[in-house]
Enzyme design. Structure first.
Site, PDB file in Angstrom:
ATOM      1  N   HIS A 112     103.512  53.454 -29.114  1.00  0.00           N
ATOM      2  CA  HIS A 112     102.613  54.461 -29.680  1.00  0.00           C
ATOM      3  C   HIS A 112     101.641  54.894 -28.595  1.00  0.00           C
ATOM      4  O   HIS A 112     101.605  54.337 -27.513  1.00  0.00           O
ATOM      5  CB  HIS A 112     101.810  53.855 -30.846  1.00  0.00           C
ATOM      6  N   GLU A 182     100.411  50.120 -27.674  1.00  0.00           N
ATOM      7  CA  GLU A 182      99.615  51.342 -27.661  1.00  0.00           C
ATOM      8  C   GLU A 182      99.438  51.695 -26.196  1.00  0.00           C
ATOM      9  O   GLU A 182      98.718  51.017 -25.466  1.00  0.00           O
ATOM     10  CB  GLU A 182      98.270  51.119 -28.348  1.00  0.00           C
TER      11      GLU A 182
END
Length: 185
Positions: A112, A182
């Site tokens: 992500h 992330e």
């Protein structure tokens, strides 16, 4: 990187002894929308047209792990809209079918953007993983990956609680050690 290093002894061992699956893009229509003008719009949802004519479902709120609880919206116009039901989207259904067809999967990484962190379950609740051995493994693996990447390891819900997450679902359903990277912003 794997292919560039496929003849390194340790990588060759892994390549010959493991099945490695890479799904390069789970949200291609959302990404195409995001980049088509050359300026990022930070589109996180797919491009499904909802019943109210808004666009998109947040695919990482669409899994059956505490679906539609904290951190997921019931409002279709929201960036965190969870969809009309768990696994309502073809993308999350494809991941579900893929994982269910491969009962030998041990790890799962979902990429992500953006926070420079390595997240591990639980994301959908603030509680710790009950299994102490698994919890310790998650913490240690995330820390080791953090040393390699410079990313900060943490329990996903420490960032914020978000239900319907693919990693929570993979771990709770199949015992897969699932992480969310992330990426850097």
């Amino acid at each position: 990187w794997l292919f560039d290093h496929k003849n390194d002894a340790d990588i060759k061992q892994y390549m010959n002894g493991l099945d490695i699956y890479i799904i390069p893009m789970l949200n291609p229509d959302g990404v195409e929308f995001d980049i088509k003008t050359g300026r990022y719009k930070y589109q996180r949802k797919n491009m499904r047209v909802n019943s109210d004519k808004s666009v998109g479902v947040d695919l990482n709120r669409n899994y059956d792990s505490w679906w539609c609880e904290a951190g997921a919206s019931t409002y279709p116009g929201s960036d965190t809209y969870r969809g009309p039901r768990a696994f309502s989207e073809p993308e999350s259904q494809a991941v579900k079918k893929f994982i269910e067809a491969r009962r030998n999967l041990k790890t799962h990484i979902s990429y992500h953007s953006y926070a420079s962190t390595i997240l591990y379950p639980w994301g959908g609740q603030e509680a710790e993983i009950a299994n102490a051995k698994d919890r310790t493994a998650f913490i240690n693996i995330a820390a080791a990956m953090g040393k390699l990447t410079g990313y900060r390891p943490e329990k996903s819900s420490d960032m914020y609680v978000a239900t319907g997450d693919s990693c929570d679902w993979a771990y709770s359903t199949a015992g897969i050690f699932a992480f969310t990277f992330e990426l850097e912003g």
